[in-house]
Design a protein around this motif. Structure first.
Motif, PDB file in Angstrom:
ATOM      1  N   TYR A   1       0.833  -1.211   0.000  1.00 41.47           N
ATOM      2  CA  TYR A   1       0.000   0.000   0.000  1.00 41.47           C
ATOM      3  C   TYR A   1       0.868   1.262   0.000  1.00 41.47           C
ATOM      4  O   TYR A   1       0.586   2.222  -0.731  1.00 41.47           O
TER       5      TYR A   1
ATOM      6  N   ILE B   1       0.802   4.348  -2.572  1.00 42.04           N
ATOM      7  CA  ILE B   1       0.488   5.710  -2.119  1.00 42.04           C
ATOM      8  C   ILE B   1       1.583   6.672  -2.550  1.00 42.04           C
ATOM      9  O   ILE B   1       1.305   7.783  -3.035  1.00 42.04           O
TER      10      ILE B   1
ATOM     11  N   ALA C   1       1.183   7.612  -6.110  1.00 37.83           N
ATOM     12  CA  ALA C   1       0.055   8.517  -6.324  1.00 37.83           C
ATOM     13  C   ALA C   1       0.412   9.939  -5.891  1.00 37.83           C
ATOM     14  O   ALA C   1       0.096  10.917  -6.591  1.00 37.83           O
TER      15      ALA C   1
ATOM     16  N   ASP D   1      -1.572  13.332  -6.814  1.00 37.26           N
ATOM     17  CA  ASP D   1      -2.915  12.879  -6.463  1.00 37.26           C
ATOM     18  C   ASP D   1      -3.103  12.792  -4.954  1.00 37.26           C
ATOM     19  O   ASP D   1      -2.137  12.734  -4.181  1.00 37.26           O
ATOM     20  N   GLN D   2      -4.369  12.746  -4.549  1.00 36.14           N
ATOM     21  CA  GLN D   2      -4.733  12.496  -3.154  1.00 36.14           C
ATOM     22  C   GLN D   2      -5.165  11.034  -3.009  1.00 36.14           C
ATOM     23  O   GLN D   2      -5.629  10.421  -3.970  1.00 36.14           O
ATOM     24  N   VAL D   3      -5.006  10.517  -1.785  1.00 36.29           N
ATOM     25  CA  VAL D   3      -5.269   9.096  -1.529  1.00 36.29           C
ATOM     26  C   VAL D   3      -6.208   8.970  -0.343  1.00 36.29           C
ATOM     27  O   VAL D   3      -6.034   9.647   0.680  1.00 36.29           O
TER      28      VAL D   3
ATOM     29  N   VAL E   1      -2.550  11.989   1.903  1.00 36.48           N
ATOM     30  CA  VAL E   1      -3.171  10.682   2.127  1.00 36.48           C
ATOM     31  C   VAL E   1      -4.021  10.797   3.383  1.00 36.48           C
ATOM     32  O   VAL E   1      -3.554  11.258   4.426  1.00 36.48           O
TER      33      VAL E   1
ATOM     34  N   LEU F   1      -6.348   7.628  -5.805  1.00 39.60           N
ATOM     35  CA  LEU F   1      -6.237   6.236  -5.363  1.00 39.60           C
ATOM     36  C   LEU F   1      -7.082   6.039  -4.113  1.00 39.60           C
ATOM     37  O   LEU F   1      -7.047   6.866  -3.190  1.00 39.60           O
TER      38      LEU F   1
ATOM     39  N   ALA G   1     -10.528   7.633 -10.257  1.00 40.74           N
ATOM     40  CA  ALA G   1      -9.415   7.103  -9.471  1.00 40.74           C
ATOM     41  C   ALA G   1      -9.375   5.586  -9.536  1.00 40.74           C
ATOM     42  O   ALA G   1     -10.355   4.935  -9.910  1.00 40.74           O
TER      43      ALA G   1
END
Length: 824
Positions: free
Chosen positions: A323, A327, A330, A335-337, A389, A406, A441
């Motif tokens: 994971y 992350i 991403a 990007d945000q997770v 995240v 994500l 996403a």
């Protein structure tokens, strides 16, 4: 211009308000607006759309105020709200109420006071009842009270009706006041009293402090921290505490500078979760094993064909490390997770691990945070689209993500992702997948024991499937020993609840300086209280359940509605000294284990010991530091916790998980037992699991013993196919609640007959659930099973039509109906 708004109420439609001209420029879709609803109540509503079509047939009220300069809800959130309301058969207002923190929803609160002209008079024709007299007495003492405060103080369930009667008689007056519940965090800043560039005043300031080295040092430190000497740079106020830390001075020095007129203090509201100054904080990733690297590559390749992937990794296989690498990728793309976990206890341990990797890019969000803290996290996400995240439980799906790239759902099989009461009764796992699709996403589901439906979708091609079949760093799956408690009791090898094999295993573990986890899915001290003389047993006044004894509090407690009473010394039925407690909850087990192993350190983790967010942290950190030897807990200890020194796990009574009257009972039992077994032997030393049961030949226990998910899955799937349960059908449970038992029965029969007329044999029931009375309401349930390929939209439209037709029936009208779509 007119605004259609969503109110935080169980209303199925929006309401139209006119937009005053002076507010027209400030109102946007997603804005918070204050509106009057009814005669006196004020609520914070969310603007769903703006138009120029004036409604006909009634006068339109104007908006009272616009509360923000920019929207607090983004478009994808509104879209998700409507999907949840439509799919789970609830009102958009109920979704709004659950989604947005209370601190962002100011609303009017009712305040009560006595009429100043009221004088108690026995000759007054209005007859004061005992309860009305108590309300009057409270108001005489407090002068002014909130209605909610009066409800708490008096514990009267019908206090509003009492107040209305007193108001009609002119004894009580009420007024409504809009209450702001958000409490911003305030910090003291320091600044100079003269503007940047005033060299003469600065020279004068240094003259004033030249006799005090500490004051001079503080002034120099301020100039450096604030950017005062850089005419082209940003001028910043400096936090008081940071200035003290850098200058090495004391508050008395700052007070002296203020008294001399050189500096002044300024109070500012700040976000509790402001981004770090260094947004390019280094990400420290741990290297992956060959198996983990292969799984990571399969997932990233799979995302090109399927936006949803399932990572089926055995317990201890290192799914979290996979994971973290996903992350990191991403975040590198901007990007945000969203990282969803089923329990707050998991956020505690995971946040420590993730913060070491992602630093201040990690935000944690769950219900144990104060409402003001949740508002600050909400505003942090609203303020920009920086890569972050978010680690949280189910409510995290409602956050205002700007650039979601994500979604990770860990332990995706967990029933804790499902919200039961109140509405919306949504599954956060499924809502997260829908949210991801709305943002474009990718989604990753992870579990050692995937739900039957998820694994079926993965094996049939709807989701991608990646398998991680070996534990990290060469660790092996634990040995599982099943203990026949009937046989043990015949041999007199059971003391209390602990069998001799488990006792020996715990002793060996303590001798080796290792740790053990004891699992019992029942909190409290004793679940059964009975009088040995006459058979009396205490029941909840509001629910059809027995009360559970909690020894530390000396209370009998209902685990459904919270009703409590003291444990009587003498039986209230026969008056004899015969009241005894039986059975084992976590509280009693912890006490017995401490007595059996007096040199050990025993810790308990259940709902009673984790009432606040610090409690989770303290218990987990204590056990991780090896300050505790044995952890006793409920299902909280089964989910995803990673302790390197745990070599023994004991399941004290597996029978409470087996043979439950529900089509998912085997699935829940297998998942929970396999998960708790996975807490053992997660490093080099092999772990052992001892399962105590009176039914040692049960097939679920055999699957757990062999860690054989595949055989368990195929057997369970065949049963589901045979009896038409998910994934081969969709299930909707309809619950009917009424304070009158006969009225509840009649309403359930009428509703079931109407449903059978439309859906035929797909309707099962009505029947009384396992607990048929909860919080003073009698309950009946009806199950509707629909073929998996049928149009669920049409099914739900038909259900709404049926309830609409029956809405005028007295039994239906006095009952509460709610739907549980995809029950778990």
């Amino acid at each position: 211009m007119f605004a259609e708004v969503i109110l935080p109420l169980p209303l199925y439609s929006t309401f139209t308000y006119s937009v005053p001209e002076d507010m027209a420029d400030g109102v946007q879709v997603g804005s918070r607006v204050l509106v009057q609803f009814g005669k006196k109540k004020f609520y914070t509503a969310i603007v769903e759309c703006l138009h120029s079509q004036k409604p006909e047939g009634y006068d339109v009220k104007p908006l009272m105020a616009v509360l923000d300069s920019s929207p607090v809800v983004r478009y994808p959130q509104l879209k998700l709200w409507h999907w949840i309301a439509d799919y789970y058969l609830c009102a958009p207002g109920e979704v709004y109420k659950a989604a947005v923190p209370t601190g962002l929803k100011p609303e009017s609160e009712t305040y009560l006071s006595l009429n100043p002209d009221y004088e108690p008079d026995e000759r007054n024709p209005f007859k004061i009842t005992e309860r009305q007299a108590i309300v009057i007495q409270f108001l005489q003492e407090k002068k002014r009270m909130r209605l909610s405060e009066l409800e708490t103080e008096t514990k009267f369930r019908n206090v509003a009706a009492i107040v209305n009667t007193l108001m009609d008689a002119g004894i009580v007056e009420i007024d409504e006041k809009v209450v702001e519940r958000y409490r911003p965090k305030k910090t003291t800043y320091m600044r100079l009293t003269f503007p940047r560039g005033d060299s003469d005043r600065l020279h004068e300031a240094f003259e004033q402090v030249k006799r005090s080295r500490m004051q001079e040092t503080t002034l120099i430190a301020y100039l450096d921290m604030s950017g005062w000497m850089s005419p082209n740079g940003e001028l910043r106020d400096v936090e008081r505490d940071k200035l003290l830390a850098l200058s090495g001075t004391s508050p008395a020095v700052l007070r002296a500078l203020v008294e001399k007129g050189i500096m002044e203090t300024v109070k500012k509201s700040i976000n509790r979760f402001t981004a770090a100054d260094d947004t390019e904080e280094k990400i420290n990733l741990s290297p992956l094993s060959a198996a983990q690297s292969a799984a990571l590559n399969q997932i990233t390749d799979g995302f090109r064909q399927q936006p949803v992937q399932l990572l089926h990794g055995v317990t201890g296989s290192g799914k979290t490390e996979v994971y973290t690498h996903l992350i990191a990728r991403a975040l590198a793309q901007g990007d945000q997770v969203l990282f969803l976990v089923p329990e707050i206890s998991l956020t505690t341990q995971l946040s420590d691990r993730l913060r070491k990797v992602f630093g201040r890019r990690l935000l944690v969000y769950h219900s144990k945070f104060s409402d003001s803290e949740r508002v600050d996290i909400w505003r942090r996400l609203l303020s920009g689209n920086e890569p972050l995240v978010v680690l949280g439980v189910r409510s995290s799906v409602f956050l205002p993500f700007a650039r979601l790239g994500l979604v990770i759902v860990d332990e995706e099989h967990e029933s804790s992702f499902k919200q039961y009461d109140p509405a919306p009764r949504y599954n956060a796992r499924d809502a997260a997948l829908v949210l991801a699709s709305m943002h474009g996403a990718k989604s990753l589901l992870g579990s050692a024991t995937p739900s039957i439906e998820t694994y079926y979708k993965a094996t049939s091609g709807k989701y991608g499937l990646v398998t991680l079949s070996e534990r990290f760093d060469g660790a092996t799956l634990p040995d599982v020993e099943i203990i026949d408690m009937k046989e043990m009791r015949k041999k007199k090898e059971v003391k209390g609840i602990i069998s001799s094999p488990l006792r020996r295993r715990i002793l060996d573990t303590l001798t080796d300086k290792k740790q053990a986890i004891m699992f019992q899915n029942r909190r409290g001290f004793a679940p059964v209280v009975v009088c040995e003389q006459c058979g009396w047993s205490p029941k909840c006044h509001n629910c059809d359940v027995s009360l559970v004894y909690h020894k530390n509090q000396g209370l009998l407690r209902c685990h459904y509605c919270g009703f409590t009473q003291m444990l009587p010394k003498l039986c209230p039925a026969c008056g004899l000294n015969g009241v005894r407690t039986f059975g084992y909850g976590t509280e009693r087990i912890a006490e017995e284990i401490q007595a059996a192993f007096p040199d050990s350190r025993v810790t308990r983790m259940d709902l009673d010991t984790t009432r606040n967010k610090e409690a989770y942290q303290e218990i987990i950190e204590e056990f991780s530091r090896h300050d505790s030897d044995i952890l006793v807990g409920t299902q909280m200890v089964t989910k995803g916790l990673d302790f390197g020194d745990v070599t023994t796990v004991g399941v004290l009574n597996a029978d409470t998980l087996l043979n439950f009257p529900d089509f998912r009972s085997n699935e829940r039992a297998y998942n929970m037992l396999e998960q708790v077994a996975g807490r053992a032997g997660r490093r080099k030393q092999r772990g052992s699991v001892v399962i105590q049961t009176v039914n040692p030949d049960h097939e679920v226990l055999q699957y757990v013993k062999s860690h054989d998910y595949a055989t368990y899955y195929h057997r369970e799937l065949e049963d589901r196919r045979k009896y038409l349960y998910p994934p081969f059908t969709k299930v909707i449970n309809i619950y009917i609640k009424n304070k009158d038992a006969a009225g509840c029965d009649r309403a359930a029969i009428k509703l079931a007959k109407s449903m059978i007329g439309v859906f035929g044999s797909r309707v099962l029931g009505p029947e009384k659930p396992f607990v048929s009375r909860v919080a003073t309401y009698y309950v009946q349930s009806i199950m509707l099973k629909i073929e998996a390929g049928a149009s669920m939209k049409k099914v739900k439209d038909l259900l709404r039509q049926i309830t609409a037709v029956l809405s005028s029936d007295p039994d239906i009208r006095t009952s509460q109906l709610h739907y549980d779509v995809d029950p778990v």
